[in-house]
Design a protein around this motif. Structure first.
Motif, short mmCIF file in Angstrom:
data_model
loop_
_atom_site.label_atom_id
_atom_site.label_comp_id
_atom_site.label_asym_id
_atom_site.label_seq_id
_atom_site.Cartn_x
_atom_site.Cartn_y
_atom_site.Cartn_z
N PRO A 364 -12.50 60.93 14.13
CA PRO A 364 -13.03 59.73 14.79
C PRO A 364 -14.55 59.64 14.61
O PRO A 364 -15.29 60.55 14.99
CB PRO A 364 -12.67 59.97 16.27
N VAL A 365 -15.00 58.53 14.04
CA VAL A 365 -16.44 58.38 13.78
C VAL A 365 -16.89 56.97 14.15
O VAL A 365 -16.10 56.03 14.18
CB VAL A 365 -16.78 58.64 12.29
N HIS A 366 -18.17 56.86 14.45
CA HIS A 366 -18.81 55.55 14.56
C HIS A 366 -19.60 55.36 13.28
O HIS A 366 -20.55 56.10 13.01
CB HIS A 366 -19.72 55.49 15.78
N HIS A 367 -19.20 54.38 12.48
CA HIS A 367 -19.76 54.24 11.14
C HIS A 367 -20.67 53.03 11.05
O HIS A 367 -20.34 51.95 11.55
CB HIS A 367 -18.64 54.12 10.11
N ASN A 368 -21.80 53.20 10.38
CA ASN A 368 -22.77 52.13 10.19
C ASN A 368 -22.87 51.83 8.70
O ASN A 368 -23.63 52.47 7.98
CB ASN A 368 -24.13 52.54 10.75
N PRO A 369 -22.10 50.85 8.21
CA PRO A 369 -22.16 50.51 6.79
C PRO A 369 -23.35 49.63 6.48
O PRO A 369 -24.02 49.11 7.38
CB PRO A 369 -20.84 49.75 6.56
N VAL A 370 -23.62 49.43 5.19
CA VAL A 370 -24.79 48.64 4.81
C VAL A 370 -24.49 47.15 4.74
O VAL A 370 -25.40 46.33 4.86
CB VAL A 370 -25.35 49.11 3.44
N SER A 372 -21.62 45.42 6.33
CA SER A 372 -20.71 44.85 7.30
C SER A 372 -20.99 45.44 8.67
O SER A 372 -21.93 46.22 8.84
CB SER A 372 -19.25 45.08 6.88
N GLU A 373 -20.16 45.08 9.64
CA GLU A 373 -20.40 45.46 11.02
C GLU A 373 -20.21 46.95 11.25
O GLU A 373 -19.28 47.57 10.74
CB GLU A 373 -19.44 44.70 11.94
N ALA A 374 -21.11 47.55 12.04
CA ALA A 374 -20.92 48.91 12.49
C ALA A 374 -19.80 48.92 13.52
O ALA A 374 -19.54 47.92 14.19
CB ALA A 374 -22.21 49.46 13.09
N GLY A 375 -19.14 50.05 13.65
CA GLY A 375 -18.09 50.12 14.66
C GLY A 375 -17.39 51.45 14.65
O GLY A 375 -17.56 52.28 13.75
N ALA A 376 -16.57 51.66 15.68
CA ALA A 376 -15.80 52.88 15.82
C ALA A 376 -14.62 52.87 14.86
O ALA A 376 -13.85 51.93 14.84
CB ALA A 376 -15.33 53.04 17.26
N ARG A 377 -14.50 53.92 14.06
CA ARG A 377 -13.39 54.05 13.12
C ARG A 377 -12.39 55.06 13.71
O ARG A 377 -12.26 56.19 13.22
CB ARG A 377 -13.88 54.51 11.75
N CYS A 378 -11.74 54.64 14.78
CA CYS A 378 -10.76 55.50 15.44
C CYS A 378 -9.96 54.63 16.40
O CYS A 378 -10.32 53.48 16.67
CB CYS A 378 -11.45 56.64 16.20
N PRO A 379 -8.85 55.15 16.93
CA PRO A 379 -8.08 54.35 17.90
C PRO A 379 -8.95 53.95 19.09
O PRO A 379 -9.85 54.69 19.50
CB PRO A 379 -6.96 55.31 18.33
N VAL A 380 -8.66 52.78 19.65
CA VAL A 380 -9.50 52.26 20.73
C VAL A 380 -9.35 53.07 22.00
O VAL A 380 -10.08 52.86 22.97
CB VAL A 380 -9.19 50.78 21.00
N PRO A 384 -15.71 57.74 19.74
CA PRO A 384 -16.00 58.64 18.62
C PRO A 384 -17.19 59.56 18.91
O PRO A 384 -18.25 59.08 19.33
CB PRO A 384 -16.31 57.70 17.46
N PRO A 385 -17.05 60.85 18.67
CA PRO A 385 -18.15 61.79 18.91
C PRO A 385 -19.09 61.96 17.73
O PRO A 385 -20.11 62.63 17.85
CB PRO A 385 -17.40 63.09 19.20
N VAL A 386 -18.73 61.38 16.58
CA VAL A 386 -19.47 61.60 15.34
C VAL A 386 -19.94 60.27 14.79
O VAL A 386 -19.22 59.28 14.82
CB VAL A 386 -18.59 62.33 14.31
#
Length: 784
Positions: A364-370, A372-380, A384-386
């Motif tokens: 589970p990660v919170h991802h910040n792409p260049v 598109s929208e940043a967001g949590a990449r894990c089940p709601v 995300p701890p990472v």
């Protein structure tokens, strides 16, 4: 209009409102995720503590309709053989035996929608039918919420946006002449008299309205149900803050605004008139619980046949683990679309093994792409701890900055007065290039920027260990292990994220797959795993991929990191993926109307990039079951892309930890998806988002159908209907687990909220014990 003296008396008589009653009413509102990471939501999330039939009765009161099919639809299913006499007998009970159910369904062609609990707006519209005050209030609140919760869509912001929703509304309302122009005399002066605290305003309005014949909880529920879309979005914001330990009073504040409008209407149209006694004596709606009980039984019958056939078919299949080393292992998301691709990949790659696991792969990660929208990449269900972010070379970063500036300029133009229809029509073909560029830009995720993650080694080892144990991959590793996430591809589609991976929070699973693969290839991580009893062979290489569920192509990432020793394995994988993709497209083609396409791959790619396409793929339509079992139980079966497949080896799960995880996470997420499809099908107007062709994005958050009204909820009609008929069959999820039923009971005893799902009939549960299947029914088990 309410006189000053009478109003003062009323305000001095404000009663206290029970916090429990208020919280109960607010909890009935399901959250609604924004478009940028839209995920399927259980629209009955606040009612799971009730049996399904009781929730149907409550919703009949709050919305005017129970979430069930019409009698003639069940009768048609019976006439077509989709419901048999055996199914009817299975669904019968002491009140409704088979004969009575059959007599009722043949003599009841339709169950008319009833009258919900009345708001004052509903009440006034009854004797002023041209007033349309109910619609007016929805429009006013919706416009206000669009400004308040705008997510960087508009260039003209509210000067009170920094205030809370209620405080901002009270600042703006005295300047708003629209209600008075619509006939609500003295509206601005009335609002000035209301308390500045939202909860005090709720209590004040309830004292003025004093609904006597319905419970406070039901009356407040009805108030929010009249603006269900925006109430759902605000509930989402409240939920997100609560997960992070923060309190958010926004839903209280929205309720205060809605009640204030009703109180103003009462002051103008009801108080002191002959209508006041009518309002005071308005009774709650008369709910036909008799018919609801019958329909609930027919819904059970509609589900029983599918359950029985699935359970008996699975019970006849072997339950064992693969003993020889696979030529290839490929881990896919449990998403129903993966079932089709897995089946074809296994056929294309002799000796291969596919595995089903949640598509975030335990990372589970919170991802910040260049781009598109940043967001949590894990089940709601998780926070995300990472955190990760994409890292671009300097030249690419400069181009990206220029692109953002150009995009900002285009956004400013598109939101300005000059972008109206008449201007575009006059400009004519000058816009063709811009539209073509947007269409070209819809070709998604073809690149793979490097990404960075500052994750401590101990955290990486812990995540890797949890992922491998929970997916059942702790031994017998292949030389090449593919971690294949999934994402969709479409153009001009506000609901694009709804086609992505629910396990990744409405995003694609590429980031999670790449992080998992790089972690599992790391020598230090492998040393830590070996110390924990998971020895990965030196010749095992993990590789990340992304299954495009629109085109059935698979992109592989970071191939430069695959050692030369595995070139032959990689080539074999690529060949098998191409063959599986071709066969999967052929299988899906009839449902998409592409059976006769000369070049099927080109045809599906065209759909993915066509800005006029309302249905690039069917996503999870017709989902019906989740199976947690060894792949041997399902590998010989064509499950028609209707089943979530999660690998599970009960013999290795000695402490029930994996079983607990499956029941508490994948089952819950799958039930959310299933019940959203169910609700959007049984009542598309109430629980769906309407016609895609008419959608207008509001505030970057959601959609209106047309140019106003409430924020729409649920799935677009095109997600469940092909233009001629409904393609989704609304059956509540059937969960089948290959494990002794007593072990399930042990887990459910420790997880009462999950137990509610099964005990109250929101989803069904079957245990496979060798060659027999047992069905759970309110704490007891019986052979299917």
């Amino acid at each position: 209009m309410l006189s000053a003296s009478k109003q003062d008396v009323a305000l001095k008589a404000v009663p206290t409102i029970s916090p429990e009653a208020l919280d109960d009413a607010l909890s009935r509102i399901p959250p609604l995720w924004p478009l940028k990471h839209f995920v399927a939501v259980n629209p009955f999330a606040g009612l799971l503590h009730l049996p399904f039939s009781q929730a149907c009765t409550l919703l009949q009161k709050a919305t005017g309709a129970a979430p069930l099919l019409q009698p003639h639809e069940y009768l048609a299913a019976f006439d077509a053989g989709q419901i048999t006499l055996e199914d009817v007998a299975t669904a019968a009970d002491a009140t409704w035996n088979s004969e009575r159910l059959l007599q009722w369904i043949t003599s009841t062609p339709a169950a008319a929608k009833g009258q919900p609990i009345l708001t004052v707006a509903d009440f006034v519209d009854e004797f002023h039918p041209r007033a349309r005050l109910k619609n007016f209030i929805v429009e006013e609140i919706s416009k206000w919420c669009a400004v308040t919760y705008d997510d960087n869509q508009t260039t003209w912001n509210s000067p009170w946006k920094h205030l809370g929703p209620f405080a901002a509304w009270r600042q703006a309302a005295p300047h708003d002449r629209n209600p008075e122009a619509f006939g609500i005399k003295g509206f601005r002066d009335f609002i000035k008299t209301l308390p500045q605290d939202a909860d005090a305003c709720i209590a004040t309005c309830l004292a003025l309205l004093a609904p006597r014949q319905v419970s406070t909880q039901d009356f407040l529920h009805r108030q929010l149900a009249s603006i269900a879309g925006w109430a759902g979005y605000v509930q989402y914001l409240v939920r997100e803050d609560k997960l992070r330990g923060k309190s958010n009073p926004a839903l209280h504040e929205l309720l205060a605004i809605r009640l204030a409008y009703d109180a103003a209407l009462w002051a103008v149209f009801v108080q002191g008139s002959e209508r006041e006694s009518d309002w005071r004596n308005v009774r709650g709606p008369v709910v036909d619980t008799h018919s609801i009980g019958a329909l609930c039984r027919w819904q059970l019958a509609y589900e029983a046949g599918y359950q029985r056939n699935l359970a008996r078919t699975l019970a006849a299949q072997p339950s064992h683990q693969l003993s020889e080393r696979p030529t290839l292992q490929a881990v896919f998301c449990i998403d129903v679309r993966s079932e089709v691709f897995r089946r074809h990949l296994e056929a294309a790659s002799a000796g291969s093994q596919t595995i089903g696991f949640a598509g975030f792969f335990g990372f589970p990660v919170h991802h910040n792409p260049v781009a598109s929208e940043a967001g949590a990449r894990c089940p709601v269900l998780l926070v995300p701890p990472v955190a990760t972010h994409e890292a671009l070379p300097a030249e690419q970063a400069q181009r990206h900055t220029q692109h953002k500036l150009q995009a900002g300029a285009w956004k400013a133009f598109s939101n300005s007065a000059t972008s109206c229809f008449s201007f575009v029509e006059t400009a004519g073909l000058g816009f063709a290039a811009a539209l073509a560029a947007r269409r070209k830009g819809a070709k998604a995720r073809q690149g793979a920027p490097a990404f960075a993650a500052d994750v401590p080694l101990t955290t990486r080892i812990g995540m890797a260990q949890g992922a491998l144990r929970n997916m059942g991959l702790t031994q017998n590793f292949a030389r090449l292990v593919l971690l294949c996430g999934h994402g969709s591809q479409s153009a001009n589609n506000p609901y694009a994220s709804a086609l992505d991976c629910g396990a990744c929070g409405g995003h694609a699973g590429d980031v999670n797959a790449r992080l998992a693969a790089s972690t599992l290839n790391n020598a230090q991580v492998r040393a830590g795993l070996a110390s924990a009893g998971i020895a990965i062979p030196d010749d095992t290489v993990f590789i990340a991929g992304l299954h495009n569920t629109t085109t059935d192509n698979v992109i592989l990432f970071d191939l430069e990191q695959v050692p030369a020793s595995h070139n032959k394995d990689l080539l074999a994988l690529q060949t098998s993926l191409q063959q599986a993709g071709m066969n999967a497209r052929v299988e899906r083609a009839p449902r998409l109307g592409l059976s006769h396409a000369a070049d099927l791959e080109q045809a599906v790619q065209k759909q993915a990039t066509d800005t006029s396409q309302v249905r690039p793929e069917w996503a999870l339509a017709n989902n019906a079951a989740l199976i947690a079992a060894p792949r041997s139980r399902t590998s010989a079966l064509n499950l028609q892309g209707r089943v979530f497949l999660h690998d599970y080896n009960a013999s290795a799960d000695t402490d029930n930890s994996v079983l607990t995880l499956i029941l508490c996470a994948p089952v819950v997420v799958a039930s959310w998806i299933n019940l959203q499809y169910y609700a959007s099908r049984v009542d598309p107007e109430l629980y769906g988002s309407g016609n895609k062709v008419l959608h207008n994005v509001v505030g970057g958050v959601g959609v209106w159908e047309g140019n106003g009204g409430d924020l729409r909820v649920g799935l677009p009609l095109q997600s469940i209907h092909d233009g001629q008929r409904f393609v989704h069959e609304p059956r509540r999820l059937t969960v089948v687990i290959d494990v002794d039923h007593q072990r399930i009971d042990d887990v459910l005893a420790a997880q009462p909220q999950v137990r509610e799902l099964f005990h109250n009939g929101w989803i069904h549960l079957i245990a496979l014990e060798g060659a027999q299947a047992l069905r759970y029914n309110q704490g007891s088990w019986a052979l299917v």
